[in-house]
Scaffold this motif. Structure first.
Motif, short mmCIF file in Angstrom:
data_model
loop_
_atom_site.label_atom_id
_atom_site.label_comp_id
_atom_site.label_asym_id
_atom_site.label_seq_id
_atom_site.Cartn_x
_atom_site.Cartn_y
_atom_site.Cartn_z
N PHE A 35 0.92 -1.28 -0.10
CA PHE A 35 0.16 -0.01 -0.09
C PHE A 35 0.74 1.24 -0.05
O PHE A 35 0.49 2.14 -0.82
CB PHE A 35 -1.04 -0.11 1.03
N GLU A 36 1.83 1.10 0.68
CA GLU A 36 2.72 2.22 0.69
C GLU A 36 3.39 2.47 -0.50
O GLU A 36 3.52 3.50 -0.99
CB GLU A 36 3.98 2.25 1.87
N ASN A 37 4.02 1.48 -1.24
CA ASN A 37 4.59 1.64 -2.51
C ASN A 37 3.40 2.41 -3.57
O ASN A 37 3.91 3.14 -4.20
CB ASN A 37 5.08 0.44 -3.03
N THR A 38 2.26 1.87 -3.65
CA THR A 38 1.27 2.30 -4.32
C THR A 38 1.20 3.76 -4.08
O THR A 38 0.91 4.52 -5.01
CB THR A 38 -0.28 1.56 -4.04
N LEU A 39 1.15 4.06 -2.70
CA LEU A 39 0.68 5.55 -2.63
C LEU A 39 2.14 6.51 -3.02
O LEU A 39 1.80 7.54 -3.31
CB LEU A 39 0.51 5.82 -1.06
N HIS A 40 3.25 5.95 -2.84
CA HIS A 40 4.31 6.66 -3.32
C HIS A 40 4.29 6.88 -5.09
O HIS A 40 4.63 7.96 -5.51
CB HIS A 40 5.58 5.96 -3.13
N LYS A 41 4.02 5.86 -5.59
CA LYS A 41 3.98 5.89 -6.97
C LYS A 41 2.74 6.93 -7.51
O LYS A 41 2.80 7.73 -8.42
CB LYS A 41 3.39 4.35 -7.83
N GLY A 42 1.54 6.63 -6.70
CA GLY A 42 0.43 7.75 -6.92
C GLY A 42 0.82 8.82 -6.71
O GLY A 42 0.36 10.05 -7.67
N GLN A 91 2.99 10.40 -9.65
CA GLN A 91 2.37 10.54 -10.69
C GLN A 91 1.71 11.87 -10.56
O GLN A 91 1.54 12.78 -11.49
CB GLN A 91 1.41 9.55 -11.09
N ALA A 92 0.89 12.06 -9.53
CA ALA A 92 0.21 13.42 -9.34
C ALA A 92 1.02 14.61 -9.33
O ALA A 92 0.76 15.65 -9.92
CB ALA A 92 -0.61 13.57 -8.01
N GLN A 93 2.23 14.39 -8.78
CA GLN A 93 3.18 15.56 -8.75
C GLN A 93 3.73 15.71 -10.27
O GLN A 93 3.55 17.04 -10.62
CB GLN A 93 4.39 15.31 -7.98
N GLN A 94 4.01 14.76 -10.94
CA GLN A 94 4.35 15.07 -12.47
C GLN A 94 3.10 15.75 -13.17
O GLN A 94 3.38 16.61 -13.95
CB GLN A 94 4.36 13.64 -13.00
N ARG A 95 1.91 15.25 -13.18
CA ARG A 95 0.81 15.87 -13.64
C ARG A 95 0.63 17.31 -13.27
O ARG A 95 0.27 18.17 -14.11
CB ARG A 95 -0.63 15.27 -13.25
N THR A 96 0.72 17.55 -11.96
CA THR A 96 0.61 19.01 -11.39
C THR A 96 1.79 19.88 -12.18
O THR A 96 1.49 21.01 -12.48
CB THR A 96 1.00 18.99 -10.03
#
Length: 111
Positions: free
Chosen positions: A60-67, A70-75
């Protein structure tokens, strides 16, 4: 009472094969062994469940880090696009801001 009364009635302890001290000790030892066996199985099962929960937590932690990445890149991409739009067409941005301000003012004024 009759003369043929049992030895227990006369105050003498009755010796039965199931109540001898050696057999009681053996029964206690068997009960302790069985209790330890049950305790060991329960402890092993709990350790297994804890390990599974820890593994799921790490996933779950790894999934959150990846998400989050990705959100930071989109921003960053959206910010870059907005900056480019503002540089290329500043009056469109001013007009859109004015229209939005009038809309918000009208909605707040109705209350």
């Amino acid at each position: 009472m009759s003369q043929g009364s049992s030895s227990q009635e006369q105050g003498e302890p009755l010796e039965s094969t199931s109540n001898t001290k050696g057999e009681r000790d053996m029964t206690k030892a068997q009960a302790n062994t069985a209790g330890e066996s049950i305790s060991r199985r329960v402890a092993d099962e709990l350790h297994e469940r804890i390990d599974q929960a820890a593994e799921k937590g790490e996933q779950f932690e790894n999934t959150l880090h990846k998400g989050g990445a990705q959100a930071q890149q989109r921003t960053k991409e959206m910010t870059s696009s907005f900056n480019q739009l503002a540089r290329d067409n500043p009056w469109a941005l001013v007009g859109g801001s004015l229209a939005l301000g009038i809309l918000i003012g009208a909605l707040v004024g109705r209350r």
